[in-house]
Design a protein around this motif. Sequence first.
Motif, PDB file in Angstrom:
ATOM      1  N   ALA A 125       0.808  -0.905  -0.120  1.00 59.38           N
ATOM      2  CA  ALA A 125      -0.065  -0.142  -0.083  1.00 59.38           C
ATOM      3  C   ALA A 125       0.879   1.123   0.089  1.00 59.38           C
ATOM      4  CB  ALA A 125      -1.046   0.504   1.628  1.00 59.38           C
ATOM      5  N   SER A 126       2.423   1.283   0.626  1.00 62.33           N
ATOM      6  CA  SER A 126       2.619   2.513   0.989  1.00 62.33           C
ATOM      7  C   SER A 126       3.351   2.975  -0.148  1.00 62.33           C
ATOM      8  CB  SER A 126       3.634   2.276   1.831  1.00 62.33           C
ATOM      9  OG  SER A 126       3.221   1.942   2.918  1.00 62.33           O
TER      10      SER A 126
ATOM     11  N   THR B 268      -3.352  -5.384  -3.543  1.00 58.51           N
ATOM     12  CA  THR B 268      -3.435  -4.176  -2.065  1.00 58.51           C
ATOM     13  C   THR B 268      -4.948  -3.316  -2.762  1.00 58.51           C
ATOM     14  OG1 THR B 268      -1.308  -3.952  -2.501  1.00 58.51           O
ATOM     15  CG2 THR B 268      -2.952  -2.140  -1.558  1.00 58.51           C
TER      16      THR B 268
ATOM     17  N   ARG C   8      -3.979  12.506   3.120  1.00 58.37           N
ATOM     18  CA  ARG C   8      -5.335  11.413   3.018  1.00 58.37           C
ATOM     19  C   ARG C   8      -5.630  10.770   2.701  1.00 58.37           C
ATOM     20  NH1 ARG C   8     -10.727  12.206   2.627  1.00 58.37           N
ATOM     21  NH2 ARG C   8     -10.641  12.560  -0.011  1.00 58.37           N
ATOM     22  N   ILE C   9      -5.340  10.403   1.387  1.00 52.05           N
ATOM     23  CA  ILE C   9      -5.947   8.802   0.895  1.00 52.05           C
ATOM     24  C   ILE C   9      -4.708   8.288   1.727  1.00 52.05           C
ATOM     25  CG2 ILE C   9      -6.001   7.195  -1.062  1.00 52.05           C
ATOM     26  CD1 ILE C   9      -7.154  10.441  -2.577  1.00 52.05           C
TER      27      ILE C   9
ATOM     28  N   GLN D 222      -6.276   7.187   5.175  1.00 51.17           N
ATOM     29  CA  GLN D 222      -7.602   6.325   5.005  1.00 51.17           C
ATOM     30  C   GLN D 222      -7.384   4.618   4.579  1.00 51.17           C
ATOM     31  OE1 GLN D 222     -10.397   7.305   2.808  1.00 51.17           O
ATOM     32  NE2 GLN D 222     -11.108   9.333   3.840  1.00 51.17           N
ATOM     33  N   MET D 223      -5.877   4.641   3.916  1.00 50.66           N
ATOM     34  CA  MET D 223      -5.730   3.458   3.168  1.00 50.66           C
ATOM     35  C   MET D 223      -4.989   2.742   4.765  1.00 50.66           C
ATOM     36  SD  MET D 223      -3.867   4.111  -0.571  1.00 50.66           S
ATOM     37  CE  MET D 223      -3.024   2.024  -1.060  1.00 50.66           C
TER      38      MET D 223
ATOM     39  N   ALA E 219     -14.753   3.065  -1.187  1.00 52.80           N
ATOM     40  CA  ALA E 219     -15.020   4.305  -1.236  1.00 52.80           C
ATOM     41  C   ALA E 219     -13.240   4.563  -1.623  1.00 52.80           C
ATOM     42  CB  ALA E 219     -15.521   4.655   0.150  1.00 52.80           C
ATOM     43  N   ILE E 220     -12.891   3.952  -0.992  1.00 57.11           N
ATOM     44  CA  ILE E 220     -11.129   4.784  -1.277  1.00 57.11           C
ATOM     45  C   ILE E 220     -10.964   4.294  -2.330  1.00 57.11           C
ATOM     46  CG2 ILE E 220      -8.929   3.823  -0.115  1.00 57.11           C
ATOM     47  CD1 ILE E 220      -9.854   3.217   2.330  1.00 57.11           C
TER      48      ILE E 220
ATOM     49  N   HIS F  13      -7.105   1.964   7.309  1.00 55.63           N
ATOM     50  CA  HIS F  13      -7.982   0.582   7.258  1.00 55.63           C
ATOM     51  C   HIS F  13      -7.199  -1.120   7.089  1.00 55.63           C
ATOM     52  CE1 HIS F  13     -11.122  -1.029   5.230  1.00 55.63           C
ATOM     53  NE2 HIS F  13     -10.807  -2.104   4.740  1.00 55.63           N
ATOM     54  N   ILE F  14      -5.955  -1.263   6.330  1.00 54.31           N
ATOM     55  CA  ILE F  14      -5.144  -2.125   6.836  1.00 54.31           C
ATOM     56  C   ILE F  14      -5.246  -2.581   8.272  1.00 54.31           C
ATOM     57  CG2 ILE F  14      -3.101  -3.076   5.785  1.00 54.31           C
ATOM     58  CD1 ILE F  14      -3.099  -1.549   3.411  1.00 54.31           C
TER      59      ILE F  14
ATOM     60  N   TYR G 109      -9.071   9.879  -7.549  1.00 56.12           N
ATOM     61  CA  TYR G 109      -7.114  11.146  -7.844  1.00 56.12           C
ATOM     62  C   TYR G 109      -6.583  11.075  -9.535  1.00 56.12           C
ATOM     63  CZ  TYR G 109      -3.006  13.033  -5.816  1.00 56.12           C
ATOM     64  OH  TYR G 109      -1.707  13.905  -6.122  1.00 56.12           O
ATOM     65  N   LEU G 110      -6.152   9.132  -9.232  1.00 59.60           N
ATOM     66  CA  LEU G 110      -5.412   9.308 -10.389  1.00 59.60           C
ATOM     67  C   LEU G 110      -5.385   9.458 -11.600  1.00 59.60           C
ATOM     68  CD1 LEU G 110      -3.365   5.725  -8.847  1.00 59.60           C
ATOM     69  CD2 LEU G 110      -3.074   8.043  -9.079  1.00 59.60           C
TER      70      LEU G 110
ATOM     71  N   ILE H 243       7.647  -0.604   8.972  1.00 61.50           N
ATOM     72  CA  ILE H 243       8.069  -0.990   6.957  1.00 61.50           C
ATOM     73  C   ILE H 243       9.115  -0.403   6.683  1.00 61.50           C
ATOM     74  CG2 ILE H 243       6.118  -2.129   6.067  1.00 61.50           C
ATOM     75  CD1 ILE H 243       6.434   0.938   4.651  1.00 61.50           C
TER      76      ILE H 243
ATOM     77  N   SER I 248     -11.989   7.083  -4.224  1.00 59.05           N
ATOM     78  CA  SER I 248     -11.100   7.999  -4.512  1.00 59.05           C
ATOM     79  C   SER I 248      -9.809   7.803  -5.412  1.00 59.05           C
ATOM     80  CB  SER I 248     -10.132   8.436  -2.790  1.00 59.05           C
ATOM     81  OG  SER I 248     -12.017   8.418  -1.736  1.00 59.05           O
ATOM     82  N   ILE I 249      -9.175   7.009  -4.942  1.00 58.74           N
ATOM     83  CA  ILE I 249      -7.939   6.723  -5.526  1.00 58.74           C
ATOM     84  C   ILE I 249      -8.079   7.687  -7.190  1.00 58.74           C
ATOM     85  CG2 ILE I 249      -5.346   5.356  -5.921  1.00 58.74           C
ATOM     86  CD1 ILE I 249      -6.087   4.342  -3.363  1.00 58.74           C
TER      87      ILE I 249
ATOM     88  N   LEU J 258      -6.632  -1.597  10.860  1.00 64.54           N
ATOM     89  CA  LEU J 258      -7.739  -2.148  11.430  1.00 64.54           C
ATOM     90  C   LEU J 258      -8.140  -3.923  11.058  1.00 64.54           C
ATOM     91  CD1 LEU J 258     -10.051  -1.186  13.738  1.00 64.54           C
ATOM     92  CD2 LEU J 258     -11.840  -0.505  11.713  1.00 64.54           C
TER      93      LEU J 258
ATOM     94  N   LEU K 119      -0.292  10.068  -3.969  1.00 64.84           N
ATOM     95  CA  LEU K 119      -1.531   9.817  -3.425  1.00 64.84           C
ATOM     96  C   LEU K 119      -1.511  11.125  -2.662  1.00 64.84           C
ATOM     97  CD1 LEU K 119      -2.718   6.632  -3.388  1.00 64.84           C
ATOM     98  CD2 LEU K 119      -3.210   8.173  -4.861  1.00 64.84           C
ATOM     99  N   PRO K 120      -2.214  11.975  -2.239  1.00 63.95           N
ATOM    100  CA  PRO K 120      -2.877  12.239  -1.085  1.00 63.95           C
ATOM    101  C   PRO K 120      -2.762  12.166   0.367  1.00 63.95           C
ATOM    102  CG  PRO K 120      -4.764  12.430  -2.300  1.00 63.95           C
ATOM    103  CD  PRO K 120      -3.208  12.476  -2.694  1.00 63.95           C
TER     104      PRO K 120
ATOM    105  N   TYR L 163      -9.989   3.390  20.318  1.00 64.99           N
ATOM    106  CA  TYR L 163      -9.103   3.282  19.569  1.00 64.99           C
ATOM    107  C   TYR L 163      -8.808   5.229  19.356  1.00 64.99           C
ATOM    108  CZ  TYR L 163      -8.544  -0.643  16.874  1.00 64.99           C
ATOM    109  OH  TYR L 163      -8.150  -1.613  16.327  1.00 64.99           O
TER     110      TYR L 163
ATOM    111  N   GLU M 260     -12.691   7.780   7.708  1.00 59.62           N
ATOM    112  CA  GLU M 260     -12.509   6.407   6.855  1.00 59.62           C
ATOM    113  C   GLU M 260     -13.901   7.195   5.809  1.00 59.62           C
ATOM    114  OE1 GLU M 260     -10.767   2.895   6.789  1.00 59.62           O
ATOM    115  OE2 GLU M 260     -12.399   2.482   4.797  1.00 59.62           O
ATOM    116  N   ASP M 261     -13.731   6.822   4.244  1.00 63.16           N
ATOM    117  CA  ASP M 261     -15.217   6.946   3.879  1.00 63.16           C
ATOM    118  C   ASP M 261     -15.780   6.034   3.413  1.00 63.16           C
ATOM    119  OD1 ASP M 261     -14.745   9.745   3.540  1.00 63.16           O
ATOM    120  OD2 ASP M 261     -13.094   9.818   1.357  1.00 63.16           O
ATOM    121  N   VAL M 262     -16.978   5.852   3.516  1.00 61.73           N
ATOM    122  CA  VAL M 262     -17.862   5.011   3.135  1.00 61.73           C
ATOM    123  C   VAL M 262     -18.919   4.832   2.480  1.00 61.73           C
ATOM    124  CG1 VAL M 262     -19.682   3.048   4.217  1.00 61.73           C
ATOM    125  CG2 VAL M 262     -18.321   4.670   5.904  1.00 61.73           C
TER     126      VAL M 262
ATOM    127  N   LEU N  28      -9.210  -2.724  -0.314  1.00 63.41           N
ATOM    128  CA  LEU N  28      -9.542  -1.718   0.203  1.00 63.41           C
ATOM    129  C   LEU N  28     -11.282  -1.549  -0.341  1.00 63.41           C
ATOM    130  CD1 LEU N  28      -6.843   0.565  -1.016  1.00 63.41           C
ATOM    131  CD2 LEU N  28      -7.234  -0.399   1.129  1.00 63.41           C
TER     132      LEU N  28
END
Lengths: 489, 489, 489, 489
Positions: free
Chosen positions: B273-274, D308, B285-286, B289-290, D315-316, B293-294, D323-324, D146, D319-320, B296, B282-283, D77, B359-361, D312
Amino acid sequence: ATKLRRCIVSPYDPRYSAWEVWLVVLVVYSAWISPFEFAFLTYKKDALFIFDNIVNGFFAVDIVLTFFVAYLDSQSYLLIDDPKKIATRYMSTWFIFDVCSTAPFQSLSLLLRNHGNGLGFNMLSMLRLWRLRRVSAMFARLEKDIRFNYFWTRCTKLVSVTLFAVHCAGCFNYLIADRYPDPKRTWIGAVNPDFKEERLWNRYVTAMYWSITTLTTTGYGDLHAENPREMLFDIFYMLFNLGLTSYLIGNMTNLVVHWTSRTRNFRDTVRAASEFAARNQLPPRIQDQMLSHICLKFKTEGLKQQDTLNGLPKAIRSSIADYLFHPVAQKAYLFREVSQDFLFQLVSEMEAEYFPPKEDVILQNEAPTDLYILVSGTVDLIVHVDGREKVIGKAIAGDMFGEVGVLCCRPQPFTVRTFELSQILRLNGTSLMNTIKANPEDGRVIMNHLSIVCGFIRSLSASFLLPWLNVGFLSYSFTETAGGRKNGF
Amino acid sequence: ATKLRRCIVSPYDPRYSAWEVWLVVLVVYSAWISPFEFAFLTYKKDALFIFDNIVNGFFAVDIVLTFFVAYLDSQSYLLIDDPKKIATRYMSTWFIFDVCSTAPFQSLSLLLRNHGNGLGFNMLSMLRLWRLRRVSAMFARLEKDIRFNYFWTRCTKLVSVTLFAVHCAGCFNYLIADRYPDPKRTWIGAVNPDFKEERLWNRYVTAMYWSITTLTTTGYGDLHAENPREMLFDIFYMLFNLGLTSYLIGNMTNLVVHWTSRTRNFRDTVRAASEFAARNQLPPRIQDQMLSHICLKFKTEGLKQQDTLNGLPKAIRSSIADYLFHPVAQKAYLFREVSQDFLFQLVSEMEAEYFPPKEDVILQNEAPTDLYILVSGTVDLIVHVDGREKVIGKAIAGDMFGEVGVLCCRPQPFTVRTFELSQILRLNGTSLMNTIKANPEDGRVIMNHLSIVCGFIRSLSASFLLPWLNVGFLSYSFTETAGGRKNGF
Amino acid sequence: ATKLRRCIVSPYDPRYSAWEVWLVVLVVYSAWISPFEFAFLTYKKDALFIFDNIVNGFFAVDIVLTFFVAYLDSQSYLLIDDPKKIATRYMSTWFIFDVCSTAPFQSLSLLLRNHGNGLGFNMLSMLRLWRLRRVSAMFARLEKDIRFNYFWTRCTKLVSVTLFAVHCAGCFNYLIADRYPDPKRTWIGAVNPDFKEERLWNRYVTAMYWSITTLTTTGYGDLHAENPREMLFDIFYMLFNLGLTSYLIGNMTNLVVHWTSRTRNFRDTVRAASEFAARNQLPPRIQDQMLSHICLKFKTEGLKQQDTLNGLPKAIRSSIADYLFHPVAQKAYLFREVSQDFLFQLVSEMEAEYFPPKEDVILQNEAPTDLYILVSGTVDLIVHVDGREKVIGKAIAGDMFGEVGVLCCRPQPFTVRTFELSQILRLNGTSLMNTIKANPEDGRVIMNHLSIVCGFIRSLSASFLLPWLNVGFLSYSFTETAGGRKNGF
Amino acid sequence: ATKLRRCIVSPYDPRYSAWEVWLVVLVVYSAWISPFEFAFLTYKKDALFIFDNIVNGFFAVDIVLTFFVAYLDSQSYLLIDDPKKIATRYMSTWFIFDVCSTAPFQSLSLLLRNHGNGLGFNMLSMLRLWRLRRVSAMFARLEKDIRFNYFWTRCTKLVSVTLFAVHCAGCFNYLIADRYPDPKRTWIGAVNPDFKEERLWNRYVTAMYWSITTLTTTGYGDLHAENPREMLFDIFYMLFNLGLTSYLIGNMTNLVVHWTSRTRNFRDTVRAASEFAARNQLPPRIQDQMLSHICLKFKTEGLKQQDTLNGLPKAIRSSIADYLFHPVAQKAYLFREVSQDFLFQLVSEMEAEYFPPKEDVILQNEAPTDLYILVSGTVDLIVHVDGREKVIGKAIAGDMFGEVGVLCCRPQPFTVRTFELSQILRLNGTSLMNTIKANPEDGRVIMNHLSIVCGFIRSLSASFLLPWLNVGFLSYSFTETAGGRKNGF
């Protein structure tokens, strides 16, 4: 059981297999005696000499015999029994090696003893170790043969390799000491200067003891290299041992991982189920159903079986389904009097499943998707009245349930729960509908059967099931399907 | 909790389990004392003699008891309490071994001491090691029992096996030295010629020290084989050690691999993901969120849970869904007053998911596919006006969102973003439509509820949402579906 | 084969590869001689001195050469031949290291011998070991090159690393002993006080013997550290060995696991099939078909091939299918005279499969889903009459079967069973129908071909197939599809 | 960056992290000095005494500090900054252990030296090893971070554990020898009877040397246990070593397996492709395309990235994609002037793929399924005329291709082949059609754009493409779709 030419033996003939096993026994003997003779014995015409030549004789016979054994062609998968092809194949592969490893070099050396050094001829007798390829081939065969336990086959192989390495290294190390000019500066002479006068047994045990002490890297140090020649041999032996030990450990790890993987999968599945149940505080009844289902699935290896079937081509799967499910399906009341072709198409869509005792197969009011035929065991039919469960019937082997829900597009009228371990055939509703569409005559037969049971259920519904049966029973969708088809033909 | 015959004990009875644990304790004692007595002690009528016979007595009692313990039949999965069947089963399996391992051979040897060699009788006492099968069976049980940690169970087993091997080898090696005619040419006598006069403790520690030095392949060499008899024993012990060490390492590797696999999966997922985020810039904020989410998903083991559920048959899954989601779903405004059957069919299609904070649903303008019910936590409803985000409301536990999009076939009117950790039920729009089709009456109830909320949204739209609401609200497709059905019945 | 600037060499030029291999040979020589010279030899102007400088010269030439070798850009995947870019890249990476490892420090030390300590200069000559990066890079390349066996590449690498470690440790340990003030209190001097007068060969072998005895953890103890300086060196060497041994075992385990995985998968699959057959008491004919199918699948690695193809993008898959199946498909009677475009679209939907001898491809009365073209081998066409099988024909390479079932929506008229190993193309009926829909003209051509074969089959049906052919042959569904299309255009 | 109460520190504050790292450094010092002082030094008031108490002071400060550090609640959390809750949590977990490991027992022992045995107090100072939990916690954190390489983190951990074990065992073994009544009958005294007069450094090195000789199982035997007390210690140490060595090997195997898995997967994939190509004698052009595609996929880790994204929530992913792909898609001629909402829904269906140079993206006459937008790189448009390829155009970044095929339901008019490494967005035709259906206005805009390009293509077709363009361009199916929709609204 293909017919072969006269004089040509099949490689699958049990007598030929017996002969091969007998040769493997002789190979094991050769592999043990060759280094031993080389290091510890002076070669002369005695009982051993005769015995060795008899053994050699067997291998000579085998060389001749090989010209009369058919082989499996790797292109056409057919047994080739043409003597010319057999000969060509053998001559171009192992023939020369086999002849060299069978030639009686030692007997020759005896004749020529006076004219040269015996060591060279003895070295040639090491060619007999070529025969070990038979053992290697045998292990490769055994590993693929599921009648033999993989773990023990593999262990036997590893132990054999280890023992052979120990034996060879011990013998060669003794040979080096035996031939060294100064007996006191040898690994064995440093401890026991008169070692050459010792009993053969004691010398052999000492050599083995040194060999295994080194192989296992125990290295007590009571026996150790004393001169550069021995050091050089030790260097190579220890390097070899490093590889062998790694190989042993690698194999053991491989076996342990494989061995424990089933228990581990079981644990992981049960733990995931338990944690899920605990986190959501599921009532004990559901929890028990979950766990007993998982346990049964692992015991009957249900998952593996399904994978096996899915890997096979359609025609074989149909054959199997026909063989297994046809007798059961044709006795089910709904499929009585339908054509054999219809049944044949139907059974290839069926799947068999095991359910542990007290597990729900169908829940009341569930959306219907499948119909079921009971192969073995007993199930209870249960309705919920005023929040309490009431058993309204039992189904035994050969009975069918869920068909009313599927064929009438209604929620299931009752809960079906297994009483004991039951095997149940499942047939997807959509598959059934598609098959009925393609065979409208058989569809009509089935509808007749269904209308009879509907009468029975309607009478039941008077007491229990009224609320959901007050609409017309045979739903629009089914009528349309069957009816539309009728017109189409 | 099945009722068994009188006098027959269930194998799951806690008192019987306690008895079994007690026997395992005695077995451990036997396994330790048997080789020790054999090597270090002269057998005579003393306290130990009496103690040994008491222990034997317990095992004798167990043999009798076994005739009164029910067993689980492997075919029918039922407890068998028929004494005849129990007896037949026991007699044809372990009975003879159990009797032999319990017979007091040593006591007999005491009576016959004058008439024969005691070694033979002592050898027979080694039969007691047969009892170890109970320990082995216990470990097999423990490994499958998820209440015990697999790692520690397995380690305890391996340590036990190792210690037992060390103990046995030490005792036997001492025995060989003790009986050797020339005490000075033994492994212990070479260092301490008067070793037979040493204290028992010192002799035992020395034997153990030698044994473990050899097993771990340390091989200091201060104590080593001095005669062929000891060398032979050492050869076999070292070969055994090679296998045992490989087995230990294989097991440890297996455990380490399993142990680290979770951390490793986590790392791999986070890294993928990174890297993806970095490569595509990616900005933040996204990116946040990624990653959250991972994290959690790994903490709640969401993946495993879903696998667990998918492995269960439909009826159990329906039971679970009904138990978990029914209370939540029936409180959702859309499903108020619908029939229980409709709800029952609906909940089996629902899935629960956790969302970390922020996180956006749902994203505004997204094509609608699912509707959501909030089980716990809080979410913000956000609209984008002129490129800025504006919070237009909050939803709390029990609220529903996304339903307008799904039921009216419109892009989602607002972004839904979690405020804190939230558990959310997801229901696929198509599943809902299908269930509504099969239950037209309930569909009408839902449409009534929806028309109320539509009024509310329409009033909202006056200010914010006008651009996309100027078409008639209840879209053609929904009307058609519901209407067409209405006519059909 | 891209054109490069003059004077710039491609890194893929075979002559440059040969030069690189030659340098690796020199590196191996350097890596061996450097520690050896350092420990055992006094540096003076002799043959070795000259030889060393020649070797150095080669590396100096390579430094210059590197400025004229193009490189592959990691962004654009293009060969860069701009000398400026090449120089910049080299100067900013390995240049300084390469120069340092090539500078003739030893020759300088010879000039300055009188003015300083030679040890420092000798240390500098250890910089030559930097050259080992070439060996490391070469192994990395070899491991990815499938022309070389992974197992042996990896083993060679491990053996090289081990030998190099043994060689270095032996040399350094000797150096320590050589420089220690009291020769009798050194590891070698304690055994042989006059070791400095020994032959070079004997000293080297002794050093290697000690080194490997320690590395393999055999540790005889005949040679061991005698002073703190040696102890310190041993501590580090043994720690390193612990890591190296673990690394060796880890690699071996990895290789063994990979190696045995195919046999293991084969065994597991065969066992699952056998157990399934045994549990359900399948007749031997079906059992044989199952096993020979599994064996063939493993031999031809059918599964892997399919995965390979699925991983490729659509255009490549289409190219492959066109190349492989076009010649076969266009000879099939049904597709004669159809347009090339139609065939092109059709072949990308085809799949090739192997069937062992005596395996059923189609069962009589099965629901038709696929049609087949025989690429090689022979199949029998069989009908069941009165429960007995009757061969009514044979199909040879280029023939088609199953098409009547698919195109007329009828159960398959006969069983098709392979006679020998056959390769068969399978085409899904639905795919064919879709392609026909998109190309109505070609559909008409196919229908014409089909009506001819129908006549043949109808004549056959007079004798055998009457029962199922009494309905009109060209079924409604096909007529409708083709007819409807005809109108549509 | 949540706001916390005054006086409460966040655990993520960089200053607090620095403090923790400083404490870890002190822990490492403590862990080394504690066993060393215990075994080798007589405790008295000197510089070390003062230094030790300063170190203790830091840990005392940390105990106080911990009461002011917020913690992350595992339920919600959220960071908890309530001092009461922080105190309760700390008091109920590590508080007592921390206090015990910080109490200056040695200083107390100094005061009481006259009144009792110092050994007991020294033992208490071993409580400081409790501090090691900080190191353990730090490694657990590092392994999940990481930014640090897993291999080296893990190796550092294993080396640390090994060195600590060696250090402790060496110190304790020396202590046993130091306190044994008869110095000549100790492991060190047997070799050097006056060992107590040796320099501290020599004694320490000797102890380490013995320790590591035993741990690595080298066991030279020059130093070995001489009395039962030492034997007993050795037994436990060797047993521990067996476990530690297995653990090291297990870890190394785990790392090696993971490390080589990428190379191995790459090899397996390339080999399967090569074997497939060789067996079917594919032409070199297709073979090259296959291999370069596989190589690129492994280099860009395309597979992992897709996994990956799939893991997700929707919604994520949206977003991605927004953006892309939004900037690229809105510049494509077909999507100019369409609404933002339409584009937003479209981009979430797009997928980005890399194609190596010279790879076919679309083949002429292929059935169209996807349309493509070129993000970077260049592609050639090629038509086959009379069996020869002719480049009719080039597409550059921002261009679109394949849209004519998809929107007009025609086979692709030309082959599209990459010229250099290109990144291409793929959009499935069905997804596009569905989105157009839901947004009829935007559909009309797209049709207008398409009609313009059609004019261009028609003019092209005059020369090259005539054969397949003679039917009306805008096909029936598209007109129907768009037209039907227009009426519906």
